[in-house]
Design a protein around this motif. Sequence first.
Motif, PDB file in Angstrom:
ATOM      1  N   GLY A   1       0.819  -1.204   0.000  1.00 55.22           N
ATOM      2  CA  GLY A   1       0.000   0.000   0.000  1.00 55.22           C
ATOM      3  C   GLY A   1       0.852   1.252   0.000  1.00 55.22           C
ATOM      4  O   GLY A   1       2.055   1.212   0.264  1.00 55.22           O
ATOM      5  N   PRO A   2       0.258   2.376  -0.299  1.00 52.88           N
ATOM      6  CA  PRO A   2       0.995   3.640  -0.321  1.00 52.88           C
ATOM      7  C   PRO A   2       1.484   4.020   1.070  1.00 52.88           C
ATOM      8  O   PRO A   2       1.028   3.470   2.076  1.00 52.88           O
ATOM      9  CB  PRO A   2      -0.029   4.645  -0.840  1.00 52.88           C
ATOM     10  CG  PRO A   2      -1.348   4.038  -0.545  1.00 52.88           C
ATOM     11  CD  PRO A   2      -1.159   2.564  -0.577  1.00 52.88           C
ATOM     12  N   PHE A   3       2.431   4.934   1.099  1.00 59.67           N
ATOM     13  CA  PHE A   3       2.930   5.425   2.388  1.00 59.67           C
ATOM     14  C   PHE A   3       3.058   6.940   2.333  1.00 59.67           C
ATOM     15  O   PHE A   3       3.243   7.532   1.280  1.00 59.67           O
ATOM     16  CB  PHE A   3       4.264   4.765   2.764  1.00 59.67           C
ATOM     17  CG  PHE A   3       5.412   5.044   1.837  1.00 59.67           C
ATOM     18  CD1 PHE A   3       6.259   6.120   2.038  1.00 59.67           C
ATOM     19  CD2 PHE A   3       5.655   4.209   0.751  1.00 59.67           C
ATOM     20  CE1 PHE A   3       7.326   6.366   1.187  1.00 59.67           C
ATOM     21  CE2 PHE A   3       6.717   4.439  -0.114  1.00 59.67           C
ATOM     22  CZ  PHE A   3       7.558   5.524   0.110  1.00 59.67           C
ATOM     23  N   LEU A   4       2.943   7.537   3.508  1.00 58.73           N
ATOM     24  CA  LEU A   4       3.032   8.984   3.682  1.00 58.73           C
ATOM     25  C   LEU A   4       4.360   9.315   4.342  1.00 58.73           C
ATOM     26  O   LEU A   4       4.729   8.697   5.340  1.00 58.73           O
ATOM     27  CB  LEU A   4       1.888   9.474   4.573  1.00 58.73           C
ATOM     28  CG  LEU A   4       1.991  10.880   5.164  1.00 58.73           C
ATOM     29  CD1 LEU A   4       1.918  11.944   4.085  1.00 58.73           C
ATOM     30  CD2 LEU A   4       0.905  11.099   6.204  1.00 58.73           C
ATOM     31  N   VAL A   5       5.078  10.285   3.790  1.00 59.60           N
ATOM     32  CA  VAL A   5       6.236  10.867   4.469  1.00 59.60           C
ATOM     33  C   VAL A   5       5.781  12.233   4.977  1.00 59.60           C
ATOM     34  O   VAL A   5       5.451  13.114   4.190  1.00 59.60           O
ATOM     35  CB  VAL A   5       7.454  11.018   3.537  1.00 59.60           C
ATOM     36  CG1 VAL A   5       8.611  11.674   4.292  1.00 59.60           C
ATOM     37  CG2 VAL A   5       7.881   9.679   2.964  1.00 59.60           C
ATOM     38  N   GLU A   6       5.732  12.370   6.300  1.00 57.68           N
ATOM     39  CA  GLU A   6       5.272  13.615   6.900  1.00 57.68           C
ATOM     40  C   GLU A   6       6.343  14.700   6.766  1.00 57.68           C
ATOM     41  O   GLU A   6       7.520  14.450   7.018  1.00 57.68           O
ATOM     42  CB  GLU A   6       4.951  13.414   8.380  1.00 57.68           C
ATOM     43  CG  GLU A   6       3.765  12.499   8.607  1.00 57.68           C
ATOM     44  CD  GLU A   6       3.483  12.283  10.072  1.00 57.68           C
ATOM     45  OE1 GLU A   6       2.297  12.369  10.454  1.00 57.68           O
ATOM     46  OE2 GLU A   6       4.443  12.032  10.839  1.00 57.68           O
ATOM     47  N   SER A   7       5.915  15.885   6.388  1.00 61.11           N
ATOM     48  CA  SER A   7       6.854  16.993   6.202  1.00 61.11           C
ATOM     49  C   SER A   7       7.338  17.573   7.530  1.00 61.11           C
ATOM     50  O   SER A   7       8.374  18.235   7.570  1.00 61.11           O
ATOM     51  CB  SER A   7       6.233  18.091   5.338  1.00 61.11           C
ATOM     52  OG  SER A   7       5.040  18.563   5.929  1.00 61.11           O
TER      53      SER A   7
ATOM     54  N   GLY B   1       9.537  13.808   8.930  1.00 55.04           N
ATOM     55  CA  GLY B   1      10.007  12.742   8.058  1.00 55.04           C
ATOM     56  C   GLY B   1       9.508  11.364   8.433  1.00 55.04           C
ATOM     57  O   GLY B   1       9.900  10.364   7.821  1.00 55.04           O
ATOM     58  N   ARG B   2       8.633  11.285   9.415  1.00 52.68           N
ATOM     59  CA  ARG B   2       8.082   9.988   9.809  1.00 52.68           C
ATOM     60  C   ARG B   2       7.322   9.381   8.633  1.00 52.68           C
ATOM     61  O   ARG B   2       6.633  10.087   7.894  1.00 52.68           O
ATOM     62  CB  ARG B   2       7.152  10.180  11.012  1.00 52.68           C
ATOM     63  CG  ARG B   2       6.553   8.898  11.537  1.00 52.68           C
ATOM     64  CD  ARG B   2       5.776   9.141  12.799  1.00 52.68           C
ATOM     65  NE  ARG B   2       4.533   9.853  12.521  1.00 52.68           N
ATOM     66  CZ  ARG B   2       3.461   9.797  13.303  1.00 52.68           C
ATOM     67  NH1 ARG B   2       3.485   9.126  14.437  1.00 52.68           N
ATOM     68  NH2 ARG B   2       2.370  10.464  12.983  1.00 52.68           N
ATOM     69  N   VAL B   3       7.463   8.069   8.461  1.00 59.07           N
ATOM     70  CA  VAL B   3       6.780   7.364   7.379  1.00 59.07           C
ATOM     71  C   VAL B   3       5.628   6.561   7.979  1.00 59.07           C
ATOM     72  O   VAL B   3       5.813   5.804   8.931  1.00 59.07           O
ATOM     73  CB  VAL B   3       7.750   6.419   6.636  1.00 59.07           C
ATOM     74  CG1 VAL B   3       7.014   5.587   5.599  1.00 59.07           C
ATOM     75  CG2 VAL B   3       8.873   7.217   5.988  1.00 59.07           C
ATOM     76  N   LEU B   4       4.438   6.735   7.401  1.00 55.25           N
ATOM     77  CA  LEU B   4       3.250   5.991   7.817  1.00 55.25           C
ATOM     78  C   LEU B   4       2.760   5.159   6.650  1.00 55.25           C
ATOM     79  O   LEU B   4       2.478   5.699   5.569  1.00 55.25           O
ATOM     80  CB  LEU B   4       2.138   6.942   8.269  1.00 55.25           C
ATOM     81  CG  LEU B   4       2.456   7.872   9.426  1.00 55.25           C
ATOM     82  CD1 LEU B   4       1.301   8.810   9.673  1.00 55.25           C
ATOM     83  CD2 LEU B   4       2.758   7.074  10.674  1.00 55.25           C
ATOM     84  N   ARG B   5       2.664   3.866   6.861  1.00 58.68           N
ATOM     85  CA  ARG B   5       2.160   2.970   5.816  1.00 58.68           C
ATOM     86  C   ARG B   5       0.640   2.939   5.864  1.00 58.68           C
ATOM     87  O   ARG B   5       0.051   2.721   6.916  1.00 58.68           O
ATOM     88  CB  ARG B   5       2.702   1.566   6.031  1.00 58.68           C
ATOM     89  CG  ARG B   5       4.163   1.452   5.784  1.00 58.68           C
ATOM     90  CD  ARG B   5       4.703   0.102   6.163  1.00 58.68           C
ATOM     91  NE  ARG B   5       3.829  -0.986   5.747  1.00 58.68           N
ATOM     92  CZ  ARG B   5       4.269  -2.158   5.358  1.00 58.68           C
ATOM     93  NH1 ARG B   5       5.546  -2.427   5.336  1.00 58.68           N
ATOM     94  NH2 ARG B   5       3.420  -3.101   5.006  1.00 58.68           N
ATOM     95  N   PHE B   6       0.017   3.154   4.712  1.00 59.01           N
ATOM     96  CA  PHE B   6      -1.427   3.024   4.600  1.00 59.01           C
ATOM     97  C   PHE B   6      -1.752   1.588   4.208  1.00 59.01           C
ATOM     98  O   PHE B   6      -0.912   0.869   3.671  1.00 59.01           O
ATOM     99  CB  PHE B   6      -1.987   3.989   3.547  1.00 59.01           C
ATOM    100  CG  PHE B   6      -1.943   5.447   3.947  1.00 59.01           C
ATOM    101  CD1 PHE B   6      -1.903   5.837   5.266  1.00 59.01           C
ATOM    102  CD2 PHE B   6      -1.948   6.428   2.980  1.00 59.01           C
ATOM    103  CE1 PHE B   6      -1.877   7.179   5.625  1.00 59.01           C
ATOM    104  CE2 PHE B   6      -1.927   7.773   3.324  1.00 59.01           C
ATOM    105  CZ  PHE B   6      -1.889   8.143   4.645  1.00 59.01           C
ATOM    106  N   GLY B   7      -2.974   1.204   4.446  1.00 59.14           N
ATOM    107  CA  GLY B   7      -3.397  -0.155   4.147  1.00 59.14           C
ATOM    108  C   GLY B   7      -3.777  -0.358   2.689  1.00 59.14           C
ATOM    109  O   GLY B   7      -3.691   0.559   1.867  1.00 59.14           O
TER     110      GLY B   7
END
Length: 101
Positions: free
Chosen positions: A58-64, A67-73
């Motif tokens: 699934g896609p992932f978010l890099v927070e501005s 820089g934390r990366v959150l994996r979406f489902g």
Amino acid sequence: MLNKEKINEIAKRYIEHLEGKMNIKLAIAQELTINKPYGNIYFWGAQDSKKHRLAGNGPFLVESEDGRVLRFGTADPTEYYITLYENGNWNPGSNDIWYPN
């Protein structure tokens, strides 16, 4: 607050991290990247999609912000996860968070 280049660098490092765990070459689909005020959402897959078929990528978010990366489902459309995140209702599991440091 991280700039666009730093966010992209973290996304690349995250993909390299996954490559090491999966032992296959991966690629970010840059043309599908979603730019948001709080970071970028990246889509990715196997570089050789004819040879390797992935599940759970699934896609992932890099927070501005940091820089934390959150994996979406993958169970629901990406918009569902974006809405949860934007509403403050996204509760990622410990395996769904990656720190670049």
